[in-house]
Design a protein around this motif. Structure first.
Motif, PDB file in Angstrom:
ATOM      1  N   UNK A 233       0.845  -1.189   0.000  1.00 26.63           N
ATOM      2  CA  UNK A 233       0.000   0.000   0.000  1.00 26.63           C
ATOM      3  C   UNK A 233       0.883   1.242   0.000  1.00 26.63           C
ATOM      4  N   UNK A 234       0.889   2.019  -1.089  1.00 29.35           N
ATOM      5  CA  UNK A 234       1.661   3.274  -1.101  1.00 29.35           C
ATOM      6  C   UNK A 234       0.913   4.346  -0.314  1.00 29.35           C
ATOM      7  N   UNK A 235       1.336   4.586   0.908  1.00 26.40           N
ATOM      8  CA  UNK A 235       0.577   5.448   1.819  1.00 26.40           C
ATOM      9  C   UNK A 235       1.166   6.843   1.970  1.00 26.40           C
ATOM     10  N   UNK A 236       2.485   6.969   1.879  1.00 25.45           N
ATOM     11  CA  UNK A 236       3.137   8.233   2.208  1.00 25.45           C
ATOM     12  C   UNK A 236       4.100   8.648   1.108  1.00 25.45           C
ATOM     13  N   UNK A 237       4.341   9.957   1.029  1.00 26.11           N
ATOM     14  CA  UNK A 237       5.292  10.495   0.061  1.00 26.11           C
ATOM     15  C   UNK A 237       6.703  10.596   0.636  1.00 26.11           C
ATOM     16  N   UNK A 238       6.829  10.323   1.934  1.00 24.45           N
ATOM     17  CA  UNK A 238       8.117  10.337   2.615  1.00 24.45           C
ATOM     18  C   UNK A 238       8.286   9.007   3.364  1.00 24.45           C
ATOM     19  N   UNK A 239       9.463   8.727   3.934  1.00 20.22           N
ATOM     20  CA  UNK A 239       9.660   7.458   4.635  1.00 20.22           C
ATOM     21  C   UNK A 239       8.604   7.198   5.702  1.00 20.22           C
ATOM     22  N   UNK A 240       8.116   5.955   5.738  1.00 16.95           N
ATOM     23  CA  UNK A 240       7.125   5.524   6.716  1.00 16.95           C
ATOM     24  C   UNK A 240       7.871   5.153   7.997  1.00 16.95           C
ATOM     25  N   UNK A 241       7.645   5.902   9.070  1.00 15.74           N
ATOM     26  CA  UNK A 241       8.492   5.807  10.254  1.00 15.74           C
ATOM     27  C   UNK A 241       7.935   4.917  11.358  1.00 15.74           C
ATOM     28  N   UNK A 242       6.610   4.715  11.399  1.00 15.71           N
ATOM     29  CA  UNK A 242       6.038   3.968  12.513  1.00 15.71           C
ATOM     30  C   UNK A 242       4.718   3.336  12.091  1.00 15.71           C
ATOM     31  N   UNK A 243       4.367   2.219  12.737  1.00 12.84           N
ATOM     32  CA  UNK A 243       3.136   1.499  12.408  1.00 12.84           C
ATOM     33  C   UNK A 243       2.627   0.782  13.649  1.00 12.84           C
ATOM     34  N   UNK A 244       1.313   0.738  13.788  1.00 10.46           N
ATOM     35  CA  UNK A 244       0.667  -0.052  14.836  1.00 10.46           C
ATOM     36  C   UNK A 244      -0.684  -0.503  14.290  1.00 10.46           C
ATOM     37  N   UNK A 245      -1.352  -1.404  14.983  1.00  8.45           N
ATOM     38  CA  UNK A 245      -2.647  -1.907  14.551  1.00  8.45           C
ATOM     39  C   UNK A 245      -3.599  -1.930  15.732  1.00  8.45           C
ATOM     40  N   UNK A 246      -4.903  -1.894  15.435  1.00  7.24           N
ATOM     41  CA  UNK A 246      -5.911  -1.981  16.475  1.00  7.24           C
ATOM     42  C   UNK A 246      -5.910  -3.339  17.139  1.00  7.24           C
ATOM     43  N   UNK A 247      -6.622  -3.479  18.280  1.00 11.02           N
ATOM     44  CA  UNK A 247      -6.560  -4.722  19.051  1.00 11.02           C
ATOM     45  C   UNK A 247      -7.089  -5.938  18.311  1.00 11.02           C
ATOM     46  N   UNK A 248      -7.962  -5.755  17.319  1.00  8.04           N
ATOM     47  CA  UNK A 248      -8.475  -6.889  16.549  1.00  8.04           C
ATOM     48  C   UNK A 248      -7.869  -6.950  15.152  1.00  8.04           C
ATOM     49  N   UNK A 249      -6.827  -6.160  14.926  1.00  8.92           N
ATOM     50  CA  UNK A 249      -6.069  -6.178  13.676  1.00  8.92           C
ATOM     51  C   UNK A 249      -6.964  -5.982  12.455  1.00  8.92           C
ATOM     52  N   UNK A 252      -4.631  -0.797  10.333  1.00  8.19           N
ATOM     53  CA  UNK A 252      -3.308  -0.361  10.789  1.00  8.19           C
ATOM     54  C   UNK A 252      -3.225   1.150  10.662  1.00  8.19           C
ATOM     55  N   UNK A 253      -2.409   1.769  11.515  1.00  7.33           N
ATOM     56  CA  UNK A 253      -2.172   3.203  11.452  1.00  7.33           C
ATOM     57  C   UNK A 253      -0.681   3.426  11.283  1.00  7.33           C
ATOM     58  N   UNK A 254      -0.332   4.347  10.397  1.00  3.09           N
ATOM     59  CA  UNK A 254       1.066   4.625  10.102  1.00  3.09           C
ATOM     60  C   UNK A 254       1.339   6.122  10.222  1.00  3.09           C
ATOM     61  N   UNK A 255       2.589   6.449  10.534  1.00  2.00           N
ATOM     62  CA  UNK A 255       3.033   7.829  10.566  1.00  2.00           C
ATOM     63  C   UNK A 255       4.308   7.975   9.754  1.00  2.00           C
ATOM     64  N   UNK A 256       4.533   9.178   9.244  1.00  2.62           N
ATOM     65  CA  UNK A 256       5.670   9.372   8.347  1.00  2.62           C
ATOM     66  C   UNK A 256       6.182  10.795   8.451  1.00  2.62           C
ATOM     67  N   UNK A 257       7.222  11.065   7.668  1.00  9.55           N
ATOM     68  CA  UNK A 257       7.820  12.390   7.636  1.00  9.55           C
ATOM     69  C   UNK A 257       7.013  13.379   6.814  1.00  9.55           C
ATOM     70  N   UNK A 258       5.919  12.906   6.168  1.00 12.33           N
ATOM     71  CA  UNK A 258       5.132  13.800   5.318  1.00 12.33           C
ATOM     72  C   UNK A 258       3.987  14.477   6.058  1.00 12.33           C
TER      73      UNK A 258
END
Length: 382
Positions: A233-249, A252-258
């Motif tokens: 999944x191409x989600x960000x225009x900058x490096x993807x720095x962190x990821x986590x998922x909800x308790x039932x998977x 997922x939520x991601x954060x990046x430099x963008x």
């Protein structure tokens, strides 16, 4: 009508609260925070923190003091901590080593105290030279989760996912073998010329692994058929720095430099090319400080699935309603980049670690009793 404060919730027209307490003791930037599964005699969880000089501390939330201080990766940044239960933890440093420690021998597995600088509990149970100096955190498989034990002894993790030597692939290492042996290599899908360096990892299940890459993609791997990723999944225009998922998977939520958070649905039956749903994005608004920016260094979903927290380069911890990713509050305490955030297993505590060398703790924010509905604070103005 004065809405006031109910059940630990910051209600409309109330400023976001200051930390319940601030833990000081590290002499370098705090690079990692993690709540341990064990508690003290009064049932308070233990907090683990690591710093840029390789120091590990275990903190009592009752006394607000460290009960263990350990030179886990002396002189090199400690970039990752994971609790295995029974007082055992995994640490990862920028010296290239992954180590397993027994904090019960150090006095920190159940509320004791100790300082381990050169003996006793300062010797790791196991260490593996990963030969990688990247900032991507190694993650153990879920079967090593707290509470999974045999004859009272917590097992070593069957697999640990970590970057390969050049950080362009995922390496799966079996720590039960001595010396530890690589079990498989996982290869990314290149959306551009190449995916770049591996930036972050997260296990969804025993055979289900998420990996974030320098090209901004989130990729999914099925460990029963190691090889290429089964979804990208191409989600960000900058490096993807962190990821986590909800308790039932389910997402997922991601954060990046963008300056964006992305939430992407996870398909239950992850066939090739159908591992992800349509993503949604939540921008981080610009701050008033010229030195601040919206890059996101850490993200975590609370175990009860009510809220998520993110921390970033603008020195703020932001709270979000998890289901809709609506902004709830901005917690402003730190004076430098927020490198790490974590929730306790009971969902009562939030911890943040910062380059300002402190760990901040908040208790009962949008507590489960009140439901973290849609209420927002006027602190959302930044």
């Amino acid at each position: 009508r004065n809405p006031g404060r109910r059940h630990g919730v910051c209600v409309s027209h109330m400023q976001a609260p200051p930390p319940t307490t601030v833990l000081r003791g590290h002499r370098s930037e705090v690079t990692s925070v993690r709540f341990a599964p064990w508690a003290d005699a009064r049932g308070q969880p233990t907090l683990l923190s690591g710093s840029g000089d390789g120091e590990l501390r275990a903190w009592s939330l009752r006394t607000h003091r460290s009960v263990v201080t350990l030179a886990a990766h002396s002189g090199k940044a400690l970039i990752g901590i994971h609790a295995l239960g029974g007082g055992r933890i995994i640490t990862q440093g920028r010296d290239g080593f992954v180590r397993i420690w027994d904090l019960e021998r150090s006095g920190g597995g159940g509320g004791g105290s100790g300082h381990c600088g050169g003996g006793g509990g300062s010797t790791p149970l196991l260490e593996h030279n990963a030969s990688c100096l990247s900032f991507c955190q190694a993650v153990p498989a879920p079967s090593a989760a707290p509470g999974v034990a045999h004859d009272g002894v917590p097992p070593l993790p069957p697999l640990v996912a970590l970057p390969s030597e050049d950080a362009t692939e995922v390496s799966l290492v079996d720590l039960r073998q001595q010396p530890a042996a690589e079990a498989a290599r996982l290869l990314p899908i290149a959306t551009r010329e190449r995916a770049g360096m591996l930036m972050c990892l997260h296990f969804l299940g025993e055979h289900d692994l998420l990996a974030g890459w320098e090209d901004g993609t989130l990729q999914r791997f099925d460990l029963r058929a190691p090889g290429r990723a089964i979804g990208c999944a191409p989600l960000h225009s900058e490096p993807l720095l962190c990821v986590d998922a909800g308790p039932r998977a389910k997402a997922a939520v991601t954060g990046a430099a963008d300056c964006h958070l992305c939430v992407v649905p996870l398909q239950a039956a992850a066939a090739a090319g159908a591992a992800f749903g349509e993503p949604s994005r939540a921008p981080i608004p610009p701050t008033n400080e010229g030195s601040g920016s919206g890059g996101i260094a850490a993200v975590r979903v609370r175990p009860d699935g009510k809220i998520a927290a993110s921390g970033g380069w603008d020195r703020r911890v932001r709270l979000w309603q998890w289901r809709r990713m609506k902004p709830l509050a901005i917690l402003r305490h730190h004076t430098a980049t927020v490198n790490a955030v974590d929730f306790s297993a009971c969902s009562s505590w939030l911890a943040s670690g910062s380059a300002d060398q402190t760990v901040a703790l908040w208790e009962e924010l949008y507590s489960a009793a009140s439901g973290a509905g849609g209420e927002r604070t006027n602190a959302m103005r930044g």
